[in-house]
Design a protein around this motif. Sequence first.
Motif, PDB file in Angstrom:
ATOM      1  N   UNK A 146       1.236  -0.914  -0.094  1.00 43.80           N
ATOM      2  CA  UNK A 146      -0.016  -0.200   0.165  1.00 43.80           C
ATOM      3  C   UNK A 146       0.347   1.003   0.248  1.00 43.80           C
ATOM      4  N   UNK A 147       2.581   1.407   0.222  1.00 41.46           N
ATOM      5  CA  UNK A 147       2.845   2.394  -0.584  1.00 41.46           C
ATOM      6  C   UNK A 147       2.675   2.921  -1.463  1.00 41.46           C
ATOM      7  N   UNK A 148       2.285   4.181  -1.664  1.00 39.22           N
ATOM      8  CA  UNK A 148       2.532   4.754  -2.631  1.00 39.22           C
ATOM      9  C   UNK A 148       3.821   4.994  -3.825  1.00 39.22           C
ATOM     10  N   UNK A 149       3.682   5.398  -4.636  1.00 39.61           N
ATOM     11  CA  UNK A 149       4.292   5.464  -5.800  1.00 39.61           C
ATOM     12  C   UNK A 149       5.495   6.588  -5.316  1.00 39.61           C
ATOM     13  N   UNK A 150       6.229   6.843  -5.152  1.00 41.83           N
ATOM     14  CA  UNK A 150       7.283   7.655  -4.875  1.00 41.83           C
ATOM     15  C   UNK A 150       7.889   7.626  -5.922  1.00 41.83           C
ATOM     16  N   UNK A 151       8.518   9.371  -6.248  1.00 46.13           N
ATOM     17  CA  UNK A 151       8.717   9.915  -6.914  1.00 46.13           C
ATOM     18  C   UNK A 151      10.596   9.115  -7.494  1.00 46.13           C
ATOM     19  N   UNK A 152      10.713   9.188  -6.623  1.00 45.00           N
ATOM     20  CA  UNK A 152      12.134   7.955  -7.628  1.00 45.00           C
ATOM     21  C   UNK A 152      12.696   7.406  -8.055  1.00 45.00           C
ATOM     22  N   UNK A 153      11.036   6.480  -7.741  1.00 47.74           N
ATOM     23  CA  UNK A 153      10.433   4.805  -8.228  1.00 47.74           C
ATOM     24  C   UNK A 153       9.332   5.060  -9.180  1.00 47.74           C
ATOM     25  N   UNK A 154       8.777   6.739  -9.133  1.00 47.56           N
ATOM     26  CA  UNK A 154       8.710   6.904 -11.271  1.00 47.56           C
ATOM     27  C   UNK A 154       8.812   7.446 -12.041  1.00 47.56           C
ATOM     28  N   UNK A 155      10.472   8.043 -11.704  1.00 42.75           N
ATOM     29  CA  UNK A 155      11.109   8.206 -12.082  1.00 42.75           C
ATOM     30  C   UNK A 155      12.181   7.158 -13.067  1.00 42.75           C
ATOM     31  N   UNK A 156      12.326   6.234 -12.039  1.00 47.91           N
ATOM     32  CA  UNK A 156      13.075   4.734 -12.271  1.00 47.91           C
ATOM     33  C   UNK A 156      12.483   3.932 -13.162  1.00 47.91           C
TER      34      UNK A 156
END
Length: 131
Positions: A44-54
């Motif tokens: 349930x952890x949201x999408x982190x900006x680092x993960x989205x860019x990755x």
Amino acid sequence: MNEEQYSVACLIVGILSCVLCCMCFGLPLGIVGIVLFVLSTRNGHGIDAKAGIGLALSILGFILSIVAAIVIFIGIIVSNDNSYSSYRDNSNPFEYFIEEYGDSLDYDDIDDYQNLPYYFDENEDAKINEL
């Protein structure tokens, strides 16, 4: 590992997949980046900006690696290097040289040695051979 570490790993792998796409390393690295993205968004952890860019970089590296592989494959098929194959097929490499450049090393006449930058003495050469 927690989700934050997976996000950072996803970003690093995404950058590597883009940088190494011309060597087709983006294919496996893109897949690893997508897996790391999924692991960073679990529980349930949201999408982190680092993960989205990755994720975006991993997909981009994956696509660019496919394009690079296709270009390399087409380049191999289209290349027509007859000079190497004719050299390889000749039993005598000197025949290939003569066909390509002519008989430019033919020194049958002793006067050709007069054009050398030093004086050629046959007697001195014989003395050296005796040693």
